[in-house]
Structures are given as C-alpha cells and as structure tokens.
Design a protein around this motif. Structure first.
Motif, PDB file in Angstrom:
ATOM      1  N   ILE A 125       0.849  -1.201   0.000  1.00 11.08           N
ATOM      2  CA  ILE A 125       0.000   0.000   0.000  1.00 11.08           C
ATOM      3  C   ILE A 125       0.884   1.250   0.000  1.00 11.08           C
ATOM      4  O   ILE A 125       0.601   2.227  -0.696  1.00 11.08           O
ATOM      5  N   ILE A 126       1.989   1.192   0.759  1.00 11.88           N
ATOM      6  CA  ILE A 126       2.904   2.346   0.794  1.00 11.88           C
ATOM      7  C   ILE A 126       3.498   2.601  -0.594  1.00 11.88           C
ATOM      8  O   ILE A 126       3.535   3.746  -1.057  1.00 11.88           O
ATOM      9  N   VAL A 127       3.924   1.548  -1.280  1.00 14.90           N
ATOM     10  CA  VAL A 127       4.541   1.780  -2.603  1.00 14.90           C
ATOM     11  C   VAL A 127       3.514   2.328  -3.592  1.00 14.90           C
ATOM     12  O   VAL A 127       3.851   3.176  -4.429  1.00 14.90           O
ATOM     13  N   LEU A 128       2.253   1.898  -3.438  1.00 19.07           N
ATOM     14  CA  LEU A 128       1.227   2.462  -4.331  1.00 19.07           C
ATOM     15  C   LEU A 128       1.011   3.941  -4.005  1.00 19.07           C
ATOM     16  O   LEU A 128       0.924   4.778  -4.912  1.00 19.07           O
ATOM     17  N   GLY A 129       0.985   4.244  -2.711  1.00 17.28           N
ATOM     18  CA  GLY A 129       0.824   5.642  -2.288  1.00 17.28           C
ATOM     19  C   GLY A 129       1.940   6.508  -2.842  1.00 17.28           C
ATOM     20  O   GLY A 129       1.704   7.611  -3.351  1.00 17.28           O
ATOM     21  N   LEU A 132       1.489   7.138  -6.481  1.00 16.09           N
ATOM     22  CA  LEU A 132       0.402   8.078  -6.786  1.00 16.09           C
ATOM     23  C   LEU A 132       0.759   9.510  -6.394  1.00 16.09           C
ATOM     24  O   LEU A 132       0.287  10.462  -7.018  1.00 16.09           O
ATOM     25  N   THR A 133       1.578   9.676  -5.344  1.00 16.09           N
ATOM     26  CA  THR A 133       1.833  11.036  -4.847  1.00 16.09           C
ATOM     27  C   THR A 133       3.080  11.653  -5.471  1.00 16.09           C
ATOM     28  O   THR A 133       3.143  12.874  -5.642  1.00 16.09           O
ATOM     29  N   ASN A 134       4.051  10.836  -5.801  1.00 21.54           N
ATOM     30  CA  ASN A 134       5.273  11.377  -6.390  1.00 21.54           C
ATOM     31  C   ASN A 134       5.021  11.744  -7.859  1.00 21.54           C
ATOM     32  O   ASN A 134       4.694  10.880  -8.667  1.00 21.54           O
ATOM     33  N   PRO A 135       5.146  13.023  -8.221  1.00 17.96           N
ATOM     34  CA  PRO A 135       4.779  13.455  -9.585  1.00 17.96           C
ATOM     35  C   PRO A 135       5.580  12.744 -10.676  1.00 17.96           C
ATOM     36  O   PRO A 135       5.013  12.361 -11.706  1.00 17.96           O
ATOM     37  N   VAL A 136       6.852  12.509 -10.408  1.00 19.70           N
ATOM     38  CA  VAL A 136       7.686  11.881 -11.448  1.00 19.70           C
ATOM     39  C   VAL A 136       7.243  10.432 -11.657  1.00 19.70           C
ATOM     40  O   VAL A 136       7.028   9.970 -12.778  1.00 19.70           O
ATOM     41  N   MET A 137       7.083   9.717 -10.534  1.00 24.40           N
ATOM     42  CA  MET A 137       6.679   8.314 -10.644  1.00 24.40           C
ATOM     43  C   MET A 137       5.319   8.199 -11.299  1.00 24.40           C
ATOM     44  O   MET A 137       5.043   7.259 -12.047  1.00 24.40           O
ATOM     45  N   ARG A 138       4.459   9.159 -10.968  1.00 22.63           N
ATOM     46  CA  ARG A 138       3.116   9.120 -11.539  1.00 22.63           C
ATOM     47  C   ARG A 138       3.171   9.272 -13.054  1.00 22.63           C
ATOM     48  O   ARG A 138       2.452   8.597 -13.789  1.00 22.63           O
ATOM     49  N   LEU A 139       4.061  10.156 -13.475  1.00 23.37           N
ATOM     50  CA  LEU A 139       4.211  10.400 -14.913  1.00 23.37           C
ATOM     51  C   LEU A 139       4.749   9.145 -15.612  1.00 23.37           C
ATOM     52  O   LEU A 139       4.362   8.831 -16.733  1.00 23.37           O
ATOM     53  N   LEU A 140       5.620   8.415 -14.897  1.00 23.22           N
ATOM     54  CA  LEU A 140       6.253   7.232 -15.501  1.00 23.22           C
ATOM     55  C   LEU A 140       5.343   6.009 -15.487  1.00 23.22           C
ATOM     56  O   LEU A 140       5.605   5.043 -16.195  1.00 23.22           O
ATOM     57  N   ASP A 144       0.133  -0.999 -16.842  1.00 29.11           N
ATOM     58  CA  ASP A 144       0.915  -2.174 -16.467  1.00 29.11           C
ATOM     59  C   ASP A 144       1.344  -2.105 -15.013  1.00 29.11           C
ATOM     60  O   ASP A 144       1.211  -3.081 -14.261  1.00 29.11           O
ATOM     61  N   ASP A 145       1.840  -0.912 -14.582  1.00 26.42           N
ATOM     62  CA  ASP A 145       2.307  -0.779 -13.202  1.00 26.42           C
ATOM     63  C   ASP A 145       1.173  -1.016 -12.212  1.00 26.42           C
ATOM     64  O   ASP A 145       1.326  -1.748 -11.234  1.00 26.42           O
ATOM     65  N   TYR A 146       0.040  -0.360 -12.474  1.00 27.92           N
ATOM     66  CA  TYR A 146      -1.071  -0.469 -11.531  1.00 27.92           C
ATOM     67  C   TYR A 146      -1.665  -1.872 -11.537  1.00 27.92           C
ATOM     68  O   TYR A 146      -2.020  -2.417 -10.504  1.00 27.92           O
ATOM     69  N   PHE A 147      -1.779  -2.464 -12.712  1.00 31.20           N
ATOM     70  CA  PHE A 147      -2.381  -3.793 -12.782  1.00 31.20           C
ATOM     71  C   PHE A 147      -1.451  -4.837 -12.156  1.00 31.20           C
ATOM     72  O   PHE A 147      -1.899  -5.730 -11.448  1.00 31.20           O
ATOM     73  N   SER A 148      -0.144  -4.684 -12.417  1.00 30.97           N
ATOM     74  CA  SER A 148       0.806  -5.616 -11.806  1.00 30.97           C
ATOM     75  C   SER A 148       0.746  -5.508 -10.287  1.00 30.97           C
ATOM     76  O   SER A 148       0.830  -6.516  -9.572  1.00 30.97           O
ATOM     77  N   TRP A 149       0.593  -4.279  -9.790  1.00 32.15           N
ATOM     78  CA  TRP A 149       0.445  -4.086  -8.339  1.00 32.15           C
ATOM     79  C   TRP A 149      -0.821  -4.796  -7.858  1.00 32.15           C
ATOM     80  O   TRP A 149      -0.791  -5.516  -6.857  1.00 32.15           O
ATOM     81  N   PHE A 150      -1.891  -4.629  -8.600  1.00 30.39           N
ATOM     82  CA  PHE A 150      -3.177  -5.222  -8.214  1.00 30.39           C
ATOM     83  C   PHE A 150      -3.101  -6.753  -8.145  1.00 30.39           C
ATOM     84  O   PHE A 150      -3.533  -7.368  -7.167  1.00 30.39           O
ATOM     85  N   VAL A 151      -2.521  -7.367  -9.181  1.00 31.29           N
ATOM     86  CA  VAL A 151      -2.484  -8.840  -9.178  1.00 31.29           C
ATOM     87  C   VAL A 151      -1.484  -9.372  -8.153  1.00 31.29           C
ATOM     88  O   VAL A 151      -1.525 -10.546  -7.807  1.00 31.29           O
ATOM     89  N   THR A 152      -0.599  -8.501  -7.652  1.00 31.37           N
ATOM     90  CA  THR A 152       0.327  -8.937  -6.601  1.00 31.37           C
ATOM     91  C   THR A 152      -0.334  -8.888  -5.236  1.00 31.37           C
ATOM     92  O   THR A 152      -0.200  -9.807  -4.424  1.00 31.37           O
TER      93      THR A 152
END
Lengths: 217, 141, 354
Positions: A125-129, A132-140, A144-152
């Motif tokens: 949950i922290i890594v997802l947060g 979502l909050t870090n502008p650079v990471m959000r842009l990148l 795939d990133d979100y779905f891979s997080w979800f299935v994990t």
C-alpha cells in the motif's frame, strides 16, 4: 461445478498453461536475439564475473543516491521478502508446490506467516501511495504498473481473508484466493512482473559488457 | 433481519480456559439464577437454564456443583434411562440430568420451580393407572 | 385404516410413559438449542395433536439413511420419533407388501391430503423416462411428483435426495437428480449426509411435528441449527491448524499427536455439518476423532471433488501434460519470434551498412 471446483480445476490448468507458454515464449524470444558484434579488443577474457558483480552491486543503493532512494528501496525489499516468506513458508502453499513438483520443505509457523502477510500488504500500500503522490513516478506509471500491483496484492489479501475466515464462507474465500493466483499467473509473463526473471538477465548482460570494456562496476 | 432469534445457537466446544480454568460463565449462571428466583417469587413464573447452551469448562462445572451443592431431595426417574433430579442447597433450584440407556447425558438443566414437572405424575398416566388397577382387582375377584 | 390417533393415546397403547416422552422432548429441545421451556410446550402440544402422517419414499438409495435412524446407538430415545409420527408408508419398515403396500400409500395420501409430511431418501433417475428405478411399476419421478402434490412439506433425508449424491456422481448414468430439481412449489428441507446424523434426522422431524413448519433453512435448504458451522470451525483439532501443525501421513509423529489432517485431504473446512459437536454413535466420536479426515459427505457433489486424500488447496487436475505442452508451444512461438526478430535485426544491420 462450484466455484472452488472451477478454481482448482480449469482455472488453474489454464493459468498454468498460459504462464509457462508466456514465460518460455518471452525468455526464448529475448535470449535468442542476435548480439551486436563487438570488434574491440576485450579488456578481460572472461566477462561473467562482471555479470555477477553487477547483479549484486545494483541490488544495493549507491552512496550518492542513498538519501533519495533508501526509503523506496527498503519498502521494496520488505514486500519482496514478505512475499517470499508467505509464498514459500506457509504449509498449505508448500503442499501446493509439492503437488506440482514433488519437492517438499519444512514450513514456518503460522504466526510468522500472518505477520509477514500483514507487513507485505502494508508495504504494498505504501509503494502504491508513493507512486500516486510522487509526480515523477506518476508520470512514468502506466496501466501495467497499476495492474501488476493489483495482481500482486490481491492474492495476499484474499489469502489472509481465507486464513482468518473473514467476509465469506471458507470455500468461497479459498476459491477467490486461487482465482487471484490464476490471474497473477496469466498476467505474469506479459506485464512488468516479468522483471522477476528479466532483472537478472538485463543486469547480467550489462555487467558482462562492462567487464569486457573494463568499465568500473 | 426478523426471525434471527429463531436460529438456535449451540456451543459445545468448551472455551479455552483461563489460567484458573474458569470461563466466567458459571458466575453468570449463578447471577441468572438469582434473577430467575426473584421472578418466581414475584410472579410464580418458572424457568430453566440449558447447561448445554453455554460453553462451560470442567472447572466451571465444579464451581457450579460446589456452589449449588446438594439439597434435601434427590430422585431418580427410571424412564428410558435414568434422570437424576437433585434439589440444590437453594430450595426451588433443581439440577436435572437426563441420561439415555447407555448412560450418556442427553440434557442437563437447572430448573427454577417448586417441583420439577417430570417428577409429577401426569394426570393421564394417573387415569390409565387407575384403569389398570381396577382391571387387576376385577381379575382377582 | 387407523382412527384419528392422538399421540397421547398412542403412547398409552405402546406403554411409553409420559415422563419418558417429556424426557425425549427435553433432549430434542436441548439438541435443537430451543429454550428449555419449549420441551413442556412440545410435550403438551404433541399429546393432544394427531400423530403426524408421514410417507417415506425410498428411491435410488442404499437404505443407509434409514439404518442410521433406526439402528442409532441410542435407539430408545431417537426411535421415539416413530411414536410422534404415523409412518404410513416405508418400504423397508412396513409389514405390507405388493398391492397392499401401494394402497397404504394411496390411502394415506387421501386421508391427510395437504397435511402429510413427505420424506425422501435416494435420488431420482430421469434418463430414459426414469426406467432405472421403479416401485410397483411406477417410476421414481412419477411417484415423487404425485406424492409431493398433497404434501405439507418435504424432507430430503441424505445426500442423494438432497443433492443427487453418489448416483449423481460423474458420469451419472441414470441422470439422477435431487428432489429440489423436480419439486419447485413445496417447502423442501435438505438433511444431507451419507448418512445424516440420526439425532439430526430425529430433531428436525420433532421440530416439524411440534411446530407444524420446517425450521429456519440456509441457502441450500439445510436446517441452520445443525448446518451453520463447518466441521473445521468446531473441530477439536482446530488449534493445530492455527499453529500450522499438520500430520503428513496417517502414521507419522503428527498423526500420533492428533495434529490437523488438512494435508491428508480433510474436507472439514468446506463441509457444513454437526459431526464435530453432536458426533456419532451416541456421541462417541466422529471421523476426525478416529484419525481420518472428513470426506465432506454432506456437501453437494462430494464424490466428484477430487480424491478424498487430496488436500483442499491443491489443483484438481493433473496439469503436468498441459504444462509440458504449453512449454513446448511457448518454445516454438519464442523461437519463431526470435527468428523474425533476428531477420529484422539483420535488415536493420544491412541498412546501416549501406
């Protein structure tokens, strides 16, 4: 056929098939690629020590970047280790692997598993947060990133619920847990989760190249 | 959710005993008995507690036995196995244990009543008995 | 045919004292988790009422359910259910045979049409016009439909009548189905189990006779009072599961120590029944207490859910051939992909060369 029979039967069979098909396809497709010929004089005759060295050194934060990367890196390590403990230490999981491979190893006490599971969920949950909050990471980040997080995270959450008998009848929880693993297996070879295999290949290749050129690793 | 109260709840597995082996339910039963006795004195309404409907540890049982102890009346009813009727130290509180033919307990109750119903001879059985006794005497004459 | 017969008169005739009957009611009330006062109400009401007319139809079954009830460990108490009912038709137990037996059923139907309780054990074959099981030349299907019409309620005793059971197991050669697959317009209670626990059968029948209705049922039409919890929830070995202590074989250290049988294929976590609390043979023990995992015999399709010894979370199918085939397929596709890529790389190389 009830949900649990479907999950343990056709769902798992298809998931296994797609998983091994995808894995062998992608790995072979990458490994059999043509290498660019290197005409320069090699600095070292053997390049594999560089490959191993880079795999190890890149797994640790570089001193210059440490203040900026240490948090993300440690949370990442925490959930990776948590996953290993939960996936390979829980008695019913070992039984699952034994039924597939015939291999057997001693299980960890359930209390350890529960704590690891809870820590893993928190770290995920922290890594997802952060994403979502870090502008650079959000842009990148892409789907795939979100779905891979979800299935994990889904198998961990559903597994914890099944163990605690929370939210539904056990057979339903177990079925949902197995289905979430089926989803993970299906997505695994085609999304960013493939990093679990490719990370060593790409680092190793880079390391070998550096060794050959004599670059510092 | 109407009808929820119609769903029976039956707890048989004993609680994990505390260090002293007491779950606290024996104490609760004793307090309930006080309330039931008060009701009986006020309104004459009798009542019962099914000891199988509560999780009780062996120590709980001992505590109940020791506290309620033995009263003046002790009866055995021989009807499809034994039924033990014991008055406790507190008049009006009866401990009824129903056994089957094999001697297993099939029901275990505390009743608050002057005389437990099962001790009384039912009116129909009295009438049937009278008929039988008359018949016997007619045959003997 | 019998005169309208009150239970009280029947008790007198059979020499059962009213105290014995009150005792039976107390035991049943305690079993069903009814308030203790219900026992007196039950005894009082039942003495005055007519004995409940019951028609018991046996279809594709093994008589295990009837055996369970009639040869229960404590027959005197549980068999008292037979004093509460007027069993007007039951193949195995009735003295009449042939035409006399069938006319007993017809007369009972006529005498208390709309009021009798229909008990069914065994599944109903539907394939080929239901020829695979007939009684007096009448197919089970026809007999069920005809007899159900006048029933106040239906009780499916055993897994076969509740879910189809063993006759329904793959490949189900007779097209066997459960009562609820055929009868849609009557209240049906399922009392599954192979066989069901005798006190459970007696308890739910006593409830119907006393209150004139079926007890509260769950989504599979089972009486909630007996089928609300899994075997696993109430299992005395549950603490070992929670600690992660499992027997790996039937004769290892764990088995001797009475550890959890989950890894030996126990179906306790997915089986809803009262075996762990009421137990069998008059409360002596139940399968897990005897060292064997639960088979899940009271669950739908228990026969087709993999081996009895296969642990719950493992895959049902043998996936090795599929995995091997998929790997080969992946290798083939991967190789083709690589060849195409290499050709592409070569094309780029020549272009760069030019």
């Amino acid at each position: 056929m009830d949900l649990l029979q479907f999950a343990r039967g056709p769902a798992l069979t298809w998931a296994f098939a797609i998983f091994v098909f995808g894995m062998s396809w992608r790995l072979l497709g990458i490994l059999l690629l043509k290498r660019r010929p290197d005409y320069s004089e090699p600095r070292h005759a053997t390049s594999w020590p560089g490959a191993i060295k880079l795999i190890i050194t890149r797994s640790w934060p570089r001193r210059e970047f440490r203040p900026r990367t240490v948090f993300g890196l440690s949370v990442g390590y925490i959930f990776h280790f948590g996953l290993v403990i939960v996936v390979f230490g829980f008695a019913p999981h070992i039984m699952f692997f034994r039924s597939l491979t015939g291999l057997d190893w001693p299980n960890l006490p359930n209390a350890v598993i529960y704590i690891s599971g809870a820590i893993t969920i928190a770290a995920l949950i922290i890594v997802l947060g952060r994403r979502l909050t870090n502008p650079v990471m959000r842009l990148l980040s892409n789907f795939d990133d979100y779905f891979s997080w979800f299935v994990t995270i889904t198998p961990v959450v559903t597994g914890m619920l099944a163990v605690a008998h929370l939210g539904a009848r056990y057979e339903t929880l177990l079925a949902v847990h197995i289905l979430s693993i089926a989803l993970l297996l299906v997505w695994f070879p085609f999304g960013k989760l493939m990093h679990s295999a490719l990370i060593f290949i790409s680092r190793g290749t880079t390391g070998a190249l550096f060794e050959r050129k004599g670059a510092s690793i | 959710m109407s009808g929820l109260e119609n769903i029976g709840v039956k707890i048989i597995n004993p609680l994990t005993p505390q260090t002293d082996g007491v779950s606290g339910n024996a104490d609760a039963i004793l307090h309930e008995l006080v309330a039931l006795l008060e009701t009986y004195i006020d309104s004459g309404e009798n009542s019962a507690i099914d000891l199988h409907s509560l999780p009780l540890t062996p120590t709980d049982y001992e505590l109940l036995r020791a506290t309620l102890a033995e009263g003046e009346v002790h009866a055995n009813i021989n009807a499809v196995g034994n039924t033990e009727v014991r008055e406790t130290l507190y008049p009006g509180v009866w401990w009824l244990t129903y056994y089957n033919v094999e001697g297993d307990i099939v029901a275990d109750l505390l009743e608050v009543i002057d005389v437990p119903e099962i001790l009384k001879a039912p009116a129909e059985d009295i009438r049937d008995g009278l008929v039988r006794l008359r018949d016997l005497l007619t045959q003997m004459e | 045919m019998n005169e309208p017969d009150t239970l009280g008169a029947s008790l007198t005739r059979t020499g059962i004292s009213r105290r014995s009957f009150l005792k039976f009611c107390t035991a049943m009330a305690s079993l069903m988790a009814l308030p203790p006062s219900a026992a007196y109400a039950m005894a009082d009401a039942l003495q005055r009422t007519q004995r409940q007319s019951v028609i018991w139809l046996s279809f594709q079954e093994c008589t295990g359910c009837v055996e369970s009830l009639t040869r229960s460990f404590d027959p005197t108490l549980e068999q008292m259910i037979f004093e509460m009912i007027s069993l007007d038709y039951q193949h195995t137990l009735q003295a009449a045979s042939g035409t006399a037996a069938e006319s007993a059923r017809e007369q009972a139907m006529k005498a208390s049409y709309g009021k009798y309780l229909l008990i069914v054990d065994g599944s109903i074959p539907t394939k080929d016009g239901g020829v695979y099981s007939t009684v007096a030349g009448i197919s089970n299907y026809d007999m069920l439909v005809e007899t159900a019409k006048g029933a106040a309620a239906i009780v499916s005793v055993g897994t076969c009548s509740s879910y189809g059971g063993i006759p329904h197991a793959n490949p189900n050669p007779t097209g066997a189905v459960a009562v609820t697959d055929i009868i849609k317009d009557k209240p049906v209670m399922n009392v599954p189990g192979c066989p069901p626990i005798p006190s459970v059968i007696a308890g739910v029948l006593a409830y119907f006779v006393t209150y004139g209705k079926l007890p509260e049922l769950d989504h599979l039409n089972r009486p909630k009072v007996f089928f609300a919890d899994t075997i696993h929830d109430r299992c005395y070995r549950r603490p070992f599961y929670d600690q992660g202590k499992f027997a790996k074989t039937f004769d290892d250290e764990g088995a001797r120590n009475g550890w959890c049988l989950y890894e030996l294929g126990c179906k306790g976590p997915t089986t809803y029944n009262a075996c762990a609390t009421i137990k069998w043979n008059g409360g002596v023990s139940f399968p897990i207490e005897s060292g064997h995992g639960c088979l899940g015999c009271s669950e739908p399709n228990f026969w087709d859910k993999g081996s009895f010894y296969q642990p719950l979370p493992t895959p049902l199918a043998d996936n090795a051939p599929v995995i091997a085939a998929a790997t080969l397929g992946g290798i083939a596709v991967g190789t083709v992909a690589a060849v195409v890529s290499r050709k592409h790389q070569a094309d780029i190389g020549t272009k760069e060369g030019k």
